[in-house]
Design a protein around this motif. Structure first.
Motif, PDB file in Angstrom:
ATOM      1  N   LEU A 484       1.639   4.475   6.377  1.00 46.56           N
ATOM      2  CA  LEU A 484       2.985   3.377   4.953  1.00 46.56           C
ATOM      3  C   LEU A 484       2.250   1.866   4.597  1.00 46.56           C
ATOM      4  O   LEU A 484       1.832   1.705   4.559  1.00 46.56           O
ATOM      5  N   LEU A 485       2.082   1.605   5.986  1.00 45.49           N
ATOM      6  CA  LEU A 485       2.095   0.208   5.677  1.00 45.49           C
ATOM      7  C   LEU A 485       0.765  -0.283   5.265  1.00 45.49           C
ATOM      8  O   LEU A 485       0.654  -1.166   4.667  1.00 45.49           O
ATOM      9  N   LYS A 486      -0.245   0.501   5.783  1.00 45.68           N
ATOM     10  CA  LYS A 486      -1.622   0.155   5.134  1.00 45.68           C
ATOM     11  C   LYS A 486      -1.541   0.739   3.773  1.00 45.68           C
ATOM     12  O   LYS A 486      -2.367   0.337   2.800  1.00 45.68           O
ATOM     13  N   ARG A 487      -1.095   1.366   3.092  1.00 42.15           N
ATOM     14  CA  ARG A 487      -1.048   1.556   2.156  1.00 42.15           C
ATOM     15  C   ARG A 487      -0.082   0.890   0.880  1.00 42.15           C
ATOM     16  O   ARG A 487      -0.323   0.313   0.157  1.00 42.15           O
ATOM     17  N   MET A 488       0.550   0.481   1.174  1.00 40.32           N
ATOM     18  CA  MET A 488       1.571  -0.434   1.097  1.00 40.32           C
ATOM     19  C   MET A 488       0.641  -1.937   0.481  1.00 40.32           C
ATOM     20  O   MET A 488       0.434  -3.023  -0.082  1.00 40.32           O
ATOM     21  N   LEU A 489      -0.571  -1.817   2.384  1.00 39.35           N
ATOM     22  CA  LEU A 489      -0.631  -2.914   1.609  1.00 39.35           C
ATOM     23  C   LEU A 489      -1.724  -3.027   0.520  1.00 39.35           C
ATOM     24  O   LEU A 489      -2.568  -3.813   0.208  1.00 39.35           O
ATOM     25  N   ASP A 490      -2.741  -1.931   0.529  1.00 39.04           N
ATOM     26  CA  ASP A 490      -4.101  -1.657  -0.072  1.00 39.04           C
ATOM     27  C   ASP A 490      -3.542  -1.535  -1.906  1.00 39.04           C
ATOM     28  O   ASP A 490      -4.000  -0.908  -2.148  1.00 39.04           O
TER      29      ASP A 490
END
Ligand code: ADP
Ligand code: MG
Length: 491
Positions: A484-490
């Motif tokens: 989820l964090l990765k998706r928020m970041l890219d």
């Protein structure tokens, strides 16, 4: 029949407000915008959600947080129940729709509740992507009896609408061969490419064709596979689920990079082996090559690499332009007067460079503009309308500051805490997660990451990275959180 304690909805409003503050707008909108309070009675709070996936997700990830917040509101609350809303229940109110569609504050919904195509085209946020992924899951019912149904196929995704170019011709040829049936030659067929380059389109083209020939086809995203498996385990129908899986002629798993969890991976591996040994076809798509799928078990990885692995590269100018021409022709079926001058096609193909999805977005905007204003498409108008797409088509680089900002917001700690020497557990974990993300999402070296995290030694960073990797292997909730964090970041 529902008994609502007086003021119950005021409590719920405050709980939601606090959740939003703790989770940040994007995360809140992704998971909680569609949660409704049904009842608050005798210390039991009953909340409803639209899909089982969402129910599971919230239970796995946010149960304690929800309970804590409710107990802060009313100390007699001792139980939170999540139920899935029935299909008969009226759909969301326009207000909810709006908050779903506009997580970043913009307002793509017009007064009468119709979507504004222009604003909508402009809105592609991470939260929406997540919500869309959930939405796809909704189309499938959940008992193991229905396992063969899989996710709905998009009728637009066919071989006829797929445009061939140098960057995708191998993948297309392989997909065609698999769809033609006959002897199983490439098994599994593994397609990999970054987002928007046509993996899902190709997979669904194969799925539709094979299904039309009367064979049993199951198309699932990895998230969905995971969810089905977990549900089957809970309802003690795992055996039936596994058996049903093994009767399928063609299994397609999309977005393999989201397959997490040891047990799920083991199960997937068994299924894969059983299908392949039984000469049944498997197709997998992911955003990277099998060797780079580092969340995956070695055995799964090697089995996945054992068939044909094909990448799709970024489209060149010629392919981008051909995709656009095909799109214009498709749009003309609905809007016969829609015309795009050659020079504008060149302009869009040259400047909107990254993926099929961006090209599609660009074209939708031109169509919308043309429909709303009745103005012909000109170079000037295209430049104006596509300004931000052109800019955003430059490759996005994740910066360490972004990681620190997103992580501290998500875990409700300050950035100073992340950089500090404090060793409280509530800070250590987010700090390790941030360092891990810095390692996997940026090209920075360990010493450099150490310097950026309050002058730490590179061995500390290495320790953090290993620790998080190790934990994520056995902790399903953490693995989901990282994703989820990765998706928020890219975004
Ligand atoms: P991925 O699954 O790789 O992220 P999709 O298959 O969802 O990408 O493609 C994104 C969009 O771009 C879809 O609408 C798809 O139809 C379109 N697209 C991508 N490549 C092509 C192509 N070669 N021809 C036609 N449309 C394409
Ligand atoms: Mg896809």
């Amino acid at each position: 029949m529902q008994v609502q304690e007086a003021g119950g909805s005021e409590h719920w409003k405050r709980v939601k407000k606090q959740l939003r503050a703790e989770l940040g707008d994007d995360v809140f909108t992704s998971w909680f915008a569609r949660v409704d309070l049904e009842e608050h009675l005798d210390g039991t709070v009953r909340l409803s959600v639209p899909t089982r996936f969402l129910k599971q997700w919230i239970q796995n990830n946010y149960n304690d947080q929800l309970m804590g917040l409710w107990q802060r509101e009313c100390d007699n609350v001792h139980r939170i129940e999540l139920t899935v809303r029935g299909a008969i229940r009226p759909r969301q109110s326009p207000a909810v729709k709006q908050s779903l569609a506009a997580p970043s504050g913009a307002k793509p919904v017009m007064a009468e509740g119709r979507a504004d195509p222009l604003a909508e085209a402009a809105q592609v946020t991470r939260a929406q992507a997540a919500t869309a992924a959930l939405g796809r899951g909704e189309t499938v019912s959940d008992s193991s009896r229905d396992v063969l149904q899989g996710a709905a196929l998009d009728p637009k995704y066919t071989f006829e609408t797929f445009v061939e170019g140098e960057s995708n011709n191998l993948a297309l040829a392989a997909a065609r061969q698999v769809a033609a049936g006959g002897a199983v030659t490439f098994n599994p067929l593994y397609l990999h490419a970054s987002v928007g380059l046509g993996k899902t389109h190709l997979m669904q083209a194969v799925a539709s064709k094979v299904r039309a020939s009367g064979r049993k086809v199951l198309y699932l995203t990895a998230e969905h596979f995971m969810y089905k498996f977990v549900t089957a385990l809970k309802s003690q129908s795992a055996l039936a689920f596994k058996e049903t899986l093994r009767t399928i002629d063609l299994l397609l798993i999309d977005d393999m990079q989201f397959l997490h969890g040891k047990q799920v991976q083991q199960e997937f591996c068994h299924t894969l082996n059983a299908l392949i040994d039984g000469a049944r076809q498997v197709i997998v798509a992911a955003d990277r090559a099998p060797s780079e799928l580092d969340t995956l078990d070695d055995r799964v990885r090697s089995r996945l690499s054992g068939g044909l692995v094909v990448g799709i590269q970024e489209p060149d100018f010629a392919l981008r332009r051909n995709i656009l021409v095909a799109r214009v022709e498709a749009a003309q079926k609905t809007y016969p007067q829609f015309e795009v001058p050659e020079a504008v096609l060149d302009y869009v193909a040259r400047h909107v460079a990254s993926s099929g999805r961006d090209l599609e977005g660009a074209l939708n905007r031109l169509v919308a503009h043309n429909q709303l204003t009745n103005q012909p498409i000109t170079q000037e108008m295209a430049e104006m309308t596509l300004r931000d797409l052109v800019r955003s088509s430059e490759p996005r680089r994740v910066k360490i500051e972004d990681i620190q900002r997103v992580v501290s917001k998500h875990y409700n700690v300050t950035k100073a805490d992340l950089l500090s020497a404090r060793r409280t557990r509530t800070i250590v974990r987010p700090r390790q997660i941030a360092m891990y993300l810095a390692k996997v999402m940026t090209p920075r070296s360990l010493p450099e990451i150490g310097r950026r995290f309050g002058n730490r030694d590179h061995t500390t960073v290495l320790h953090a990275v290993r620790k998080i990797e190790e934990m994520a292997r056995s902790d399903y909730a953490l693995a989901q959180e990282l994703e989820l964090l990765k998706r928020m970041l890219d975004a």
